[in-house]
Write a protein that holds these residues in place. Structure first.
Motif, PDB file in Angstrom:
ATOM      1  N   ILE A   1       0.852  -1.194   0.000  1.00  0.00           N
ATOM      2  CA  ILE A   1       0.000   0.000   0.000  1.00  0.00           C
ATOM      3  C   ILE A   1       0.886   1.241   0.000  1.00  0.00           C
ATOM      4  O   ILE A   1       0.659   2.202  -0.752  1.00  0.00           O
ATOM      5  CB  ILE A   1      -0.937   0.006   1.216  1.00  0.00           C
ATOM      6  N   ALA A   2       1.914   1.235   0.836  1.00  0.00           N
ATOM      7  CA  ALA A   2       2.843   2.367   0.901  1.00  0.00           C
ATOM      8  C   ALA A   2       3.540   2.580  -0.441  1.00  0.00           C
ATOM      9  O   ALA A   2       3.707   3.718  -0.895  1.00  0.00           O
ATOM     10  CB  ALA A   2       3.873   2.134   1.998  1.00  0.00           C
ATOM     11  N   ALA A   3       3.941   1.494  -1.087  1.00  0.00           N
ATOM     12  CA  ALA A   3       4.682   1.596  -2.342  1.00  0.00           C
ATOM     13  C   ALA A   3       3.855   2.210  -3.466  1.00  0.00           C
ATOM     14  O   ALA A   3       4.401   2.858  -4.367  1.00  0.00           O
ATOM     15  CB  ALA A   3       5.178   0.219  -2.768  1.00  0.00           C
ATOM     16  N   ALA A   4       2.537   2.023  -3.421  1.00  0.00           N
ATOM     17  CA  ALA A   4       1.673   2.528  -4.495  1.00  0.00           C
ATOM     18  C   ALA A   4       1.189   3.943  -4.255  1.00  0.00           C
ATOM     19  O   ALA A   4       0.713   4.612  -5.180  1.00  0.00           O
ATOM     20  CB  ALA A   4       0.458   1.602  -4.647  1.00  0.00           C
ATOM     21  N   THR A   5       1.302   4.433  -3.043  1.00  0.00           N
ATOM     22  CA  THR A   5       0.754   5.738  -2.684  1.00  0.00           C
ATOM     23  C   THR A   5       1.577   6.860  -3.306  1.00  0.00           C
ATOM     24  O   THR A   5       2.797   6.904  -3.168  1.00  0.00           O
ATOM     25  CB  THR A   5       0.724   5.910  -1.158  1.00  0.00           C
ATOM     26  N   GLY A   6       0.883   7.763  -4.009  1.00  0.00           N
ATOM     27  CA  GLY A   6       1.551   8.915  -4.608  1.00  0.00           C
ATOM     28  C   GLY A   6       2.253   8.619  -5.920  1.00  0.00           C
ATOM     29  O   GLY A   6       2.961   9.481  -6.447  1.00  0.00           O
ATOM     30  N   VAL A   7       2.085   7.420  -6.476  1.00  0.00           N
ATOM     31  CA  VAL A   7       2.706   7.049  -7.747  1.00  0.00           C
ATOM     32  C   VAL A   7       1.656   7.127  -8.853  1.00  0.00           C
ATOM     33  O   VAL A   7       0.528   6.668  -8.682  1.00  0.00           O
ATOM     34  CB  VAL A   7       3.298   5.618  -7.684  1.00  0.00           C
ATOM     35  N   THR A   8       2.004   7.734  -9.990  1.00  0.00           N
ATOM     36  CA  THR A   8       1.057   7.852 -11.092  1.00  0.00           C
ATOM     37  C   THR A   8       0.779   6.492 -11.717  1.00  0.00           C
ATOM     38  O   THR A   8       1.591   5.562 -11.610  1.00  0.00           O
ATOM     39  CB  THR A   8       1.599   8.794 -12.189  1.00  0.00           C
ATOM     40  N   ASN A   9      -0.367   6.386 -12.398  1.00  0.00           N
ATOM     41  CA  ASN A   9      -0.724   5.134 -13.055  1.00  0.00           C
ATOM     42  C   ASN A   9       0.315   4.718 -14.091  1.00  0.00           C
ATOM     43  O   ASN A   9       0.550   3.527 -14.306  1.00  0.00           O
ATOM     44  CB  ASN A   9      -2.091   5.263 -13.726  1.00  0.00           C
ATOM     45  N   ARG A  10       0.953   5.677 -14.743  1.00  0.00           N
ATOM     46  CA  ARG A  10       1.946   5.376 -15.770  1.00  0.00           C
ATOM     47  C   ARG A  10       3.148   4.631 -15.216  1.00  0.00           C
ATOM     48  O   ARG A  10       3.869   3.960 -15.962  1.00  0.00           O
ATOM     49  CB  ARG A  10       2.437   6.688 -16.417  1.00  0.00           C
ATOM     50  N   GLU A  11       3.397   4.753 -13.902  1.00  0.00           N
ATOM     51  CA  GLU A  11       4.616   4.192 -13.321  1.00  0.00           C
ATOM     52  C   GLU A  11       4.348   3.188 -12.211  1.00  0.00           C
ATOM     53  O   GLU A  11       5.244   2.851 -11.446  1.00  0.00           O
ATOM     54  CB  GLU A  11       5.498   5.334 -12.801  1.00  0.00           C
ATOM     55  N   GLN A  12       3.114   2.678 -12.127  1.00  0.00           N
ATOM     56  CA  GLN A  12       2.806   1.700 -11.092  1.00  0.00           C
ATOM     57  C   GLN A  12       3.577   0.401 -11.295  1.00  0.00           C
ATOM     58  O   GLN A  12       3.970  -0.266 -10.329  1.00  0.00           O
ATOM     59  CB  GLN A  12       1.301   1.415 -11.058  1.00  0.00           C
ATOM     60  N   GLY A  13       3.824   0.020 -12.538  1.00  0.00           N
ATOM     61  CA  GLY A  13       4.550  -1.214 -12.802  1.00  0.00           C
ATOM     62  C   GLY A  13       5.983  -1.158 -12.302  1.00  0.00           C
ATOM     63  O   GLY A  13       6.448  -2.065 -11.616  1.00  0.00           O
ATOM     64  N   ILE A  14       6.698  -0.079 -12.634  1.00  0.00           N
ATOM     65  CA  ILE A  14       8.092   0.012 -12.210  1.00  0.00           C
ATOM     66  C   ILE A  14       8.186   0.222 -10.704  1.00  0.00           C
ATOM     67  O   ILE A  14       9.105  -0.277 -10.055  1.00  0.00           O
ATOM     68  CB  ILE A  14       8.838   1.132 -12.983  1.00  0.00           C
ATOM     69  N   ALA A  15       7.224   0.939 -10.111  1.00  0.00           N
ATOM     70  CA  ALA A  15       7.219   1.084  -8.650  1.00  0.00           C
ATOM     71  C   ALA A  15       7.052  -0.279  -7.984  1.00  0.00           C
ATOM     72  O   ALA A  15       7.731  -0.597  -6.997  1.00  0.00           O
ATOM     73  CB  ALA A  15       6.098   2.032  -8.212  1.00  0.00           C
ATOM     74  N   SER A  16       6.166  -1.091  -8.533  1.00  0.00           N
ATOM     75  CA  SER A  16       5.989  -2.449  -8.015  1.00  0.00           C
ATOM     76  C   SER A  16       7.254  -3.263  -8.192  1.00  0.00           C
ATOM     77  O   SER A  16       7.648  -4.037  -7.297  1.00  0.00           O
ATOM     78  CB  SER A  16       4.829  -3.143  -8.746  1.00  0.00           C
ATOM     79  N   GLY A  17       7.910  -3.089  -9.344  1.00  0.00           N
ATOM     80  CA  GLY A  17       9.147  -3.816  -9.590  1.00  0.00           C
ATOM     81  C   GLY A  17      10.259  -3.427  -8.636  1.00  0.00           C
ATOM     82  O   GLY A  17      11.035  -4.277  -8.188  1.00  0.00           O
ATOM     83  N   ILE A  18      10.335  -2.135  -8.307  1.00  0.00           N
ATOM     84  CA  ILE A  18      11.369  -1.662  -7.385  1.00  0.00           C
ATOM     85  C   ILE A  18      11.207  -2.317  -6.015  1.00  0.00           C
ATOM     86  O   ILE A  18      12.160  -2.851  -5.431  1.00  0.00           O
ATOM     87  CB  ILE A  18      11.314  -0.125  -7.260  1.00  0.00           C
ATOM     88  N   VAL A  19       9.996  -2.274  -5.478  1.00  0.00           N
ATOM     89  CA  VAL A  19       9.759  -2.808  -4.134  1.00  0.00           C
ATOM     90  C   VAL A  19       9.885  -4.326  -4.119  1.00  0.00           C
ATOM     91  O   VAL A  19      10.462  -4.899  -3.184  1.00  0.00           O
ATOM     92  CB  VAL A  19       8.379  -2.360  -3.619  1.00  0.00           C
ATOM     93  N   SER A  20       9.374  -4.992  -5.131  1.00  0.00           N
ATOM     94  CA  SER A  20       9.478  -6.456  -5.147  1.00  0.00           C
ATOM     95  C   SER A  20      10.918  -6.914  -5.372  1.00  0.00           C
ATOM     96  O   SER A  20      11.322  -7.975  -4.871  1.00  0.00           O
ATOM     97  CB  SER A  20       8.551  -7.055  -6.217  1.00  0.00           C
ATOM     98  N   THR A  21      11.720  -6.113  -6.090  1.00  0.00           N
ATOM     99  CA  THR A  21      13.146  -6.423  -6.202  1.00  0.00           C
ATOM    100  C   THR A  21      13.812  -6.332  -4.834  1.00  0.00           C
ATOM    101  O   THR A  21      14.642  -7.180  -4.464  1.00  0.00           O
ATOM    102  CB  THR A  21      13.837  -5.469  -7.186  1.00  0.00           C
ATOM    103  N   GLY A  22      13.458  -5.298  -4.085  1.00  0.00           N
ATOM    104  CA  GLY A  22      13.990  -5.172  -2.727  1.00  0.00           C
ATOM    105  C   GLY A  22      13.645  -6.373  -1.871  1.00  0.00           C
ATOM    106  O   GLY A  22      14.483  -6.858  -1.095  1.00  0.00           O
ATOM    107  N   SER A  23      12.428  -6.877  -2.010  1.00  0.00           N
ATOM    108  CA  SER A  23      12.031  -8.043  -1.214  1.00  0.00           C
ATOM    109  C   SER A  23      12.810  -9.285  -1.641  1.00  0.00           C
ATOM    110  O   SER A  23      13.213 -10.097  -0.800  1.00  0.00           O
ATOM    111  CB  SER A  23      10.524  -8.288  -1.335  1.00  0.00           C
TER     112      SER A  23
END
Length: 481
Positions: A395-417
């Motif tokens: 939820i934190a990772a998606a907050t404040g991120v535009t729809n155009r960049e939700q995929g890469i934001a998800s990729g960043i956090v899941s890479t960290g995990s």
């Protein structure tokens, strides 16, 4: 004309009901896809002894069945997230599910360990496409706030539960049908999800030609992360000073530096700097790293404890995970509502405090001859914390991120995990095995229990470190997000 209705009446139009039902069906499908990806990380754990005997793995190479998946998945998550944004989220989801089905079939049919390890790596690649695609689809389909939080609660419940269900299902399938079944089960599951994706998820829009894929950045990032995760996963067995580990680490670090140069010069970088300026996203990245290094690693040590110390077979080990599974599902599912009501910072702090206390309780109860009942209080507490944190960090990772960049934001956090899982397991395996050298029989069993107990206490310490990070979550709207 506006129709006035009593509060108890359902005033939604037929069009609204159809839209809601379609959204609910899509959410169910995406949660199911997430469960497939999640459970496959640990479904082979309890089948490892049987796999090793049949395919000729040595004690030193057996863990590569798990690490092959982890290395490939972690290495390609950034690429998968960016591809979802640029090439289409449904397209990447379907591609990932197809890779899953084919690789699972190959893994179950394998008669040589090289073939099986290749299949596990392809499964990891499939997961790297499916994971960020499901998350990006949810984040763009549901409005930020209450609706998205509740949707991510359901998705997170499926994902967090999948880690535990994988161990349970692996035990049942191995006992009933042999180790091959832990691979074959993915074929109908991924196949069904793939077929349902077409009617339930809207077709992708035409590609935005103004945005570039940044292939040099994608290749350097993928190669760097893959090599570094490989070194972290293989280091404990191969030795940190072995040539292959040193070479992989050196080349990985050089490529990571090259990635920074490429990104600085790119007109449309793989990881836009403005995303890294999002404090919630970077905090979520740190929490995701620590989450998998602690909560995620605990599952592995519980499985080893049940089998090597308590003498459970594959089925009994799977059944032992029923209770933690229920607690994880409950924590993940209700996390979205708790975040909506009390805010991210409070929710994370509460869950991490409960999780740390649970880990301490589990560590104290892990004697060589402890009963399962003595583990129950700690297992419930740490599993609730696990489920709540898993959902909240995304939820934190998606907050404040535009729809155009939700995929890469998800990729960043899941890479960290993914990197966190590799780092955590590498450190904790060293801790757990430090007193086992040269021991056999009863002495080895006792030392294994003591080593695992110590590793679980280290997990508790790591969870408390995560709590400190979570207290840096920025507050908004009076402390709520």
């Amino acid at each position: 004309m506006r129709v006035n209705c009593a509060p108890s009446q359902d005033c939604a139009s037929p069009q609204d009901k159809v839209a809601w039902n379609r959204s609910a069906a899509m959410l169910g499908l995406l949660s199911f896809a997430m469960l497939i990806v999640s459970l496959d990380q640990y479904i082979v754990v309890v089948a490892l002894p049987d796999i090793g005997r049949d395919l000729g793995y040595s004690a030193q190479t057996l863990q590569s069945v798990i690490s092959a998946y982890a290395v490939a998945s972690s290495g390609f998550l950034l690429l998968g997230g960016r591809a979802a944004d640029l090439l289409g989220r449904r397209r990447m989801l379907v591609t990932g599910l197809a890779l899953y089905a084919v690789a699972s079939l190959a893994g179950g049919l394998a008669t040589r360990l090289e073939v099986q390890l290749a299949a596990r790596a392809v499964q990891g690649l499939g997961g790297a496409l499916v994971f960020p695609s499901t998350l990006a689809l949810i984040n763009t389909a549901f409005a930020e706030g209450r609706a998205r939080n509740r949707a991510l609660g359901i998705w997170g419940g499926a994902g967090a539960a999948g880690l535990v269900i994988g161990v349970l299902l692996g035990g049942v399938l191995t006992r009933a049908f042999g180790w091959e079944a832990v691979f074959f089960v993915n074929v109908p599951l991924a196949g069904a999800a793939l077929i349902l994706a077409f009617p339930l998820i809207d077709a992708d829009h035409a590609r935005d030609t103004d945005r570039r894929f940044d292939l040099p950045g994608a290749l350097t990032a993928t190669a760097a992360i893959t090599l570094l995760v490989f070194a972290l996963v293989q280091g404990p067995d191969a030795g940190w000073s072995s040539p292959r580990i040193l070479i992989a680490t050196t080349i990985g670090l050089l490529l990571l530096g090259l990635f920074g140069v490429v990104e600085h010069r790119s007109r449309d970088p793989l990881v836009p700097l403005r995303l890294l300026a999002n404090r919630l996203l970077t905090t979520a990245l740190a929490i995701a790293f620590m989450f998998m290094a602690t909560f995620g690693s605990l599952l592995y040590f519980l499985s080893i404890y049940f089998q090597d110390v308590r003498g459970y077979d594959a089925l009994e080990t799977g059944v032992a995970f029923l209770l933690p599974t229920a607690a994880v599902v409950a924590g993940s599912t209700f996390a979205g509502r708790v975040v909506t009501r009390f805010g991210l910072r409070f929710t994370l702090a509460m869950a991490l405090t409960i999780g740390a206390g649970g880990a301490v309780a589990v560590g104290l109860a892990m004697s060589p001859d402890a009963s399962y009942a003595s583990l129950i209080p700690g297992l419930i507490a740490v599993s609730i914390g696990d489920g709540v944190v898993f959902t909240s960090m995304f939820i934190a990772a998606a907050t404040g991120v535009t729809n155009r960049e939700q995929g890469i934001a998800s990729g960043i956090v899941s890479t960290g995990s993914g990197i966190g899982a590799a780092v955590g397991l590498a450190i904790l395996v060293l801790v757990a095995n430090s007193g086992n050298k040269g021991l056999v029989g009863e002495g080895l069993r006792i030392a294994t229990a003591e080593g695992i107990s110590t590793a679980v206490f280290v997990v508790a310490g790591g969870i408390l470190m995560t709590l400190v990070i979570a207290l840096n979550v920025p507050a908004a709207d009076g402390g709520k997000l």
